[in-house]
Each structure stands twice: as structure tokens, then as C-alpha cells.
Motif scaffolding. Structure first.
Motif, PDB file in Angstrom:
ATOM      1  N   ALA A  92       0.843  -1.194   0.000  1.00  0.00           N
ATOM      2  CA  ALA A  92       0.000   0.000   0.000  1.00  0.00           C
ATOM      3  C   ALA A  92       0.876   1.241   0.000  1.00  0.00           C
ATOM      4  O   ALA A  92       2.041   1.204   0.374  1.00  0.00           O
ATOM      5  CB  ALA A  92      -0.911   0.002   1.219  1.00  0.00           C
ATOM      6  N   THR A  94       1.240   4.794   1.756  1.00  0.00           N
ATOM      7  CA  THR A  94       0.801   5.459   2.981  1.00  0.00           C
ATOM      8  C   THR A  94       1.220   6.922   2.959  1.00  0.00           C
ATOM      9  O   THR A  94       1.898   7.372   2.031  1.00  0.00           O
ATOM     10  CB  THR A  94       1.421   4.779   4.221  1.00  0.00           C
ATOM     11  OG1 THR A  94       2.847   4.896   4.146  1.00  0.00           O
ATOM     12  CG2 THR A  94       1.025   3.314   4.292  1.00  0.00           C
ATOM     13  N   VAL A 117      -4.249  11.364   4.300  1.00  0.00           N
ATOM     14  CA  VAL A 117      -4.716  10.453   3.260  1.00  0.00           C
ATOM     15  C   VAL A 117      -4.929   9.086   3.896  1.00  0.00           C
ATOM     16  O   VAL A 117      -4.271   8.723   4.856  1.00  0.00           O
ATOM     17  CB  VAL A 117      -3.706  10.365   2.087  1.00  0.00           C
ATOM     18  CG1 VAL A 117      -2.420   9.729   2.518  1.00  0.00           C
ATOM     19  CG2 VAL A 117      -4.289   9.625   0.918  1.00  0.00           C
ATOM     20  N   THR A 119      -5.092   4.826   3.382  1.00  0.00           N
ATOM     21  CA  THR A 119      -4.182   3.898   2.730  1.00  0.00           C
ATOM     22  C   THR A 119      -4.644   3.678   1.290  1.00  0.00           C
ATOM     23  O   THR A 119      -5.799   3.383   1.031  1.00  0.00           O
ATOM     24  CB  THR A 119      -4.162   2.563   3.496  1.00  0.00           C
ATOM     25  OG1 THR A 119      -3.852   2.830   4.861  1.00  0.00           O
ATOM     26  CG2 THR A 119      -3.126   1.632   2.930  1.00  0.00           C
ATOM     27  N   ILE A 120      -3.705   3.810   0.363  1.00  0.00           N
ATOM     28  CA  ILE A 120      -4.007   3.677  -1.062  1.00  0.00           C
ATOM     29  C   ILE A 120      -3.553   2.296  -1.520  1.00  0.00           C
ATOM     30  O   ILE A 120      -2.384   1.940  -1.382  1.00  0.00           O
ATOM     31  CB  ILE A 120      -3.297   4.776  -1.876  1.00  0.00           C
ATOM     32  CG1 ILE A 120      -3.779   6.153  -1.417  1.00  0.00           C
ATOM     33  CG2 ILE A 120      -3.531   4.569  -3.363  1.00  0.00           C
ATOM     34  CD1 ILE A 120      -3.013   7.302  -2.018  1.00  0.00           C
ATOM     35  N   LYS A 121      -4.486   1.524  -2.087  1.00  0.00           N
ATOM     36  CA  LYS A 121      -4.167   0.167  -2.511  1.00  0.00           C
ATOM     37  C   LYS A 121      -4.399  -0.075  -3.991  1.00  0.00           C
ATOM     38  O   LYS A 121      -4.195  -1.170  -4.475  1.00  0.00           O
ATOM     39  CB  LYS A 121      -4.994  -0.836  -1.699  1.00  0.00           C
ATOM     40  CG  LYS A 121      -4.631  -0.847  -0.231  1.00  0.00           C
ATOM     41  CD  LYS A 121      -5.330  -1.956   0.503  1.00  0.00           C
ATOM     42  CE  LYS A 121      -4.864  -1.961   1.947  1.00  0.00           C
ATOM     43  NZ  LYS A 121      -5.308  -3.146   2.664  1.00  0.00           N
ATOM     44  N   TYR A 126      -5.104  10.576  -6.940  1.00  0.00           N
ATOM     45  CA  TYR A 126      -5.766  10.875  -5.673  1.00  0.00           C
ATOM     46  C   TYR A 126      -5.470  12.314  -5.269  1.00  0.00           C
ATOM     47  O   TYR A 126      -4.378  12.825  -5.529  1.00  0.00           O
ATOM     48  CB  TYR A 126      -5.267   9.938  -4.565  1.00  0.00           C
ATOM     49  CG  TYR A 126      -5.571   8.486  -4.810  1.00  0.00           C
ATOM     50  CD1 TYR A 126      -6.755   7.931  -4.371  1.00  0.00           C
ATOM     51  CD2 TYR A 126      -4.670   7.678  -5.492  1.00  0.00           C
ATOM     52  CE1 TYR A 126      -7.043   6.599  -4.590  1.00  0.00           C
ATOM     53  CE2 TYR A 126      -4.947   6.346  -5.725  1.00  0.00           C
ATOM     54  CZ  TYR A 126      -6.132   5.806  -5.269  1.00  0.00           C
ATOM     55  OH  TYR A 126      -6.415   4.494  -5.500  1.00  0.00           O
TER      56      TYR A 126
END
Length: 148
Positions: A92, A94, A117, A119-121, A126
């Protein structure tokens, strides 16, 4: 008796406040425990100078943060990450990763706690909020690019 508090005292005031305390309380409790000192004209002058310098310092920090926010507004940061099918990331992205990318690209020192932000998976674009000062924040675009 007027006294200047040297530390925060519960139900009395905060450090640097000038308060009115009874003579006995000041002499028998506040002075021996180094919680306060007598508010003489000289001490009041020194206190006012310190408060003025602190106010100027905070104002300079605020102006610096506003300038930095204006510079960063709308800027874009690209981060490469390993991804599988459909753009799903292995791991991910972070706020720490985003802060490091911003710091390296723009030569800054923004703390990871200032980047807001989740967690971007999944790879994609974004919008990220960067809080530079308590009342100053800016939006940046973060693009996660999949690396095969």
C-alpha cells in the motif's frame, strides 16, 4: 499581590499569565515551589518583550506556511509502485510514502503526520491534503503509477 506564573497552575492560569493572588498563597505556596514570581515592573517588561517576540515568530511561520501552500497548490507527485492485475498494488501507499515523494521532488521537509490520506491500494490519481500549519493546508494530486 500580582504574580507572573512560571508554569501552568490548575484553576489559576497558564504559564506567562499575570494574575492576582493572595499574599499568603503567593509567599507560602507559589514562590517556594517556583510556580510564580512577583510581578515587578521590570519582570512585566521582560514578559511583554518575550510575548511580542513569540507573536512575531508565529506570524513569520504563518506567512512562510501560506507561501509554501501557494507554491504547492495543484502540484502533482508521481509514485511508482509494483502492481498486479487491474492496478491493485502489492502492499500500500501510505502518508509516509507520499511525504517522502513530496520532500524529494520539491526539496522540502514535510513530516508524514502532515499528510492527510487513507491507505491507497489501487493505482490511479488521488487528491491529498497537506497541512502545513494549524490553519494552513493545501491540496495536491498524487498519481500512483503501476510498475510491472
Amino acid at each position: 499581590m500580582k504574580v507572573i506564573l512560571l508554569q501552568d497552575v490548575k484553576k489559576l492560569g497558564k504559564k506567562g499569565d499575570v494574575i492576582e493572588a493572595s499574599d499568603g498563597y503567593a509567599r507560602n505556596y507559589l514562590f517556594p515551589k517556583k510556580l510564580a514570581m512577583e510581578a515587578t515592573a521590570n519582570e512585566l517588561h521582560v514578559l511583554n518583550v518575550k510575548k511580542e517576540n513569540e507573536r512575531k515568530k508565529k506570524l513569520a511561520e504563518l506567512e512562510e506556511a501560506q507561501k509554501l501552500a501557494a507554491d504547492l497548490k495543484g502540484k502533482e507527485v508521481n509514485i511508482e509502485a509494483k502492481a498486479g492485475d487491474g492496478g491493485r498494488l502489492f502492499g500500500a501507499i501510505t502518508n509516509k510514502d507520499i511525504a517522502e515523494a513530496i520532500n524529494s521532488k520539491f526539496n522540502l521537509s514535510i513530516d508524514k503526520k502532515k499528510v492527510v490520506v487513507g491507505t491507497i491500494k489501487v493505482a490511479g490519481g488521488y487528491d491529498v491534503e497537506v497541512k502545513l500549519y494549524p490553519e494552513v493546508s493545501t491540496k495536491m494530486k498524487v498519481v500512483i503509477v503501476p510498475k510491472q
